[in-house]
Design an enzyme around this catalytic site. Sequence first.
Site, PDB file in Angstrom:
ATOM      1  N   GLU A  27       4.070   2.132 -13.413  1.00  0.00           N
ATOM      2  CA  GLU A  27       4.395   1.559 -12.105  1.00  0.00           C
ATOM      3  C   GLU A  27       5.736   2.090 -11.624  1.00  0.00           C
ATOM      4  OE1 GLU A  27       1.917   0.433 -10.157  1.00  0.00           O
ATOM      5  OE2 GLU A  27       1.545  -1.044 -11.723  1.00  0.00           O
ATOM      6  N   ASP A  30       5.369   7.281  -9.973  1.00  0.00           N
ATOM      7  CA  ASP A  30       4.807   8.445  -9.274  1.00  0.00           C
ATOM      8  C   ASP A  30       5.795   9.079  -8.319  1.00  0.00           C
ATOM      9  OD1 ASP A  30       4.615   6.258  -7.526  1.00  0.00           O
ATOM     10  OD2 ASP A  30       2.603   6.763  -6.814  1.00  0.00           O
ATOM     11  N   SER A  61     -13.226  -2.630  12.664  1.00  0.00           N
ATOM     12  CA  SER A  61     -13.128  -3.229  11.340  1.00  0.00           C
ATOM     13  C   SER A  61     -13.989  -4.473  11.267  1.00  0.00           C
ATOM     14  CB  SER A  61     -11.664  -3.589  11.041  1.00  0.00           C
ATOM     15  OG  SER A  61     -11.584  -4.510   9.983  1.00  0.00           O
ATOM     16  N   GLY A 115      -3.671  -6.872   0.524  1.00  0.00           N
ATOM     17  CA  GLY A 115      -2.404  -7.473   0.127  1.00  0.00           C
ATOM     18  C   GLY A 115      -2.355  -7.912  -1.313  1.00  0.00           C
ATOM     19  N   ALA A 116      -3.335  -7.488  -2.127  1.00  0.00           N
ATOM     20  CA  ALA A 116      -3.416  -7.940  -3.518  1.00  0.00           C
ATOM     21  C   ALA A 116      -2.867  -6.910  -4.497  1.00  0.00           C
ATOM     22  CB  ALA A 116      -4.870  -8.275  -3.870  1.00  0.00           C
ATOM     23  N   SER A 119      -4.439  -1.562  -3.614  1.00  0.00           N
ATOM     24  CA  SER A 119      -4.449  -0.322  -2.853  1.00  0.00           C
ATOM     25  C   SER A 119      -5.551  -0.254  -1.804  1.00  0.00           C
ATOM     26  CB  SER A 119      -4.553   0.880  -3.805  1.00  0.00           C
ATOM     27  OG  SER A 119      -4.108   2.041  -3.167  1.00  0.00           O
ATOM     28  N   ASP A 165      -1.870   6.129  -5.631  1.00  0.00           N
ATOM     29  CA  ASP A 165      -2.961   5.367  -5.024  1.00  0.00           C
ATOM     30  C   ASP A 165      -4.014   6.277  -4.420  1.00  0.00           C
ATOM     31  OD1 ASP A 165      -1.528   3.169  -5.773  1.00  0.00           O
ATOM     32  OD2 ASP A 165      -0.848   2.651  -3.751  1.00  0.00           O
ATOM     33  N   TYR A 217      10.673  -1.586  -1.012  1.00  0.00           N
ATOM     34  CA  TYR A 217      10.116  -0.443  -1.738  1.00  0.00           C
ATOM     35  C   TYR A 217      10.955   0.808  -1.460  1.00  0.00           C
ATOM     36  CZ  TYR A 217       6.332   2.672  -3.402  1.00  0.00           C
ATOM     37  OH  TYR A 217       5.580   3.605  -4.075  1.00  0.00           O
TER      38      TYR A 217
END
Length: 375
Positions: A27, A30, A61, A115-116, A119, A165, A217
């Site tokens: 994690e 990358d 969507s 949102g979990a 990806s 991802d 991030y």
Amino acid sequence: MNDFEQLYGRPSEGEWAAPGRVNLIGEHTDYNLGFVLPIALPQTVRAQAARSGDGLLRLWSAQGRELVALPVDDLAPGSVPGWAGYPAGVVWALREAGYPVGGADLRLDSDVPSGAGLSSSAALECVVAAAYNDLYGLGLSAVELAVLAQRAENAFVGVPCGIMDQMASMCCRPGVALFLDSRDLTMRQVPVDLAGAGLALLVLDTRVKHDLGDGAYAALRAGCERAAALLGLPALRSLQPSGLADALAQLPSELVPLVRHVVTENARVEDAVAGLDAGDPAALGPILTAGHASLRDDYRVSCPETDLAVEAAVAAGAHGARMTGGGFGGSVIALVDADAAGHVAAEVTAAFRAAGYAEPRTLTAVPAEGARRLR
């Protein structure tokens, strides 16, 4: 008449799928050009699509039940807010790279939890990249499409993510984990026979939404890049465990935990691959738990809900557990005996209920197929 025809009044030219992913270990490595070890999930984003001759990208969507129409000539970084920025960014990235692509009509549907930390955004990018590759006969490889999808997220959406991802969504295969070297994008498929070892991988979605575009991030990535520059390295990947102590002594205190996490996490990926190569998937257990401690204490991207999920899962008999994904919420993975999966999930749910948290959603991760054309 199918859903696409009802929406657009004409048949689609095909249907594509791209999966979400679970990262077993590796994690925040990358973007430091290190190692990662993801698997693809059975859950996918699916796209029915057809070229359009009017220069418009139309996106519908099934989750948002919203139709967005965008002139492809006007696509520019930051110009498309919300979920539509991810597919629009792919079209922009293709055109920026010189590929003569125009408009298209797309109907999108997904069962990847949003949102979990699984990806869903990369799955959305990759399904659009795969569809455009076929619709416009571009002949691009899975790796080339992943790189373009990453550029869409970096430059168009504005999230400075690494390549994991997108590579996972494009390149993973059933029954294996993708051992990826982010420095040169070399990869190896490593068998993950959990069922054969009597094991299962639980995914516990804490329902705490994470947003990697909120600046946290980017600040972590900037800190790592600053540390590498101070050490005279092209990236933290170049720092080996044997040189860690000396390197940490040269750094300002605020950068020490970031560097320690990256270097030790790269080593954990290599340890995990060694265990899988030896036919011992249970060896992943303590590696997962050690990885979570590093993310919690050094990288500081965990939260009370993910910490509780890890603690409760391990207390209930899991071989190991950790948060997966960028952090700040999202999901926890737990390696469990297959016949104890229900018990572990129930114990985590009870712990959440006792703490006053929303009950987590649970699914079982099975290494699945990467992006592909369905018809």
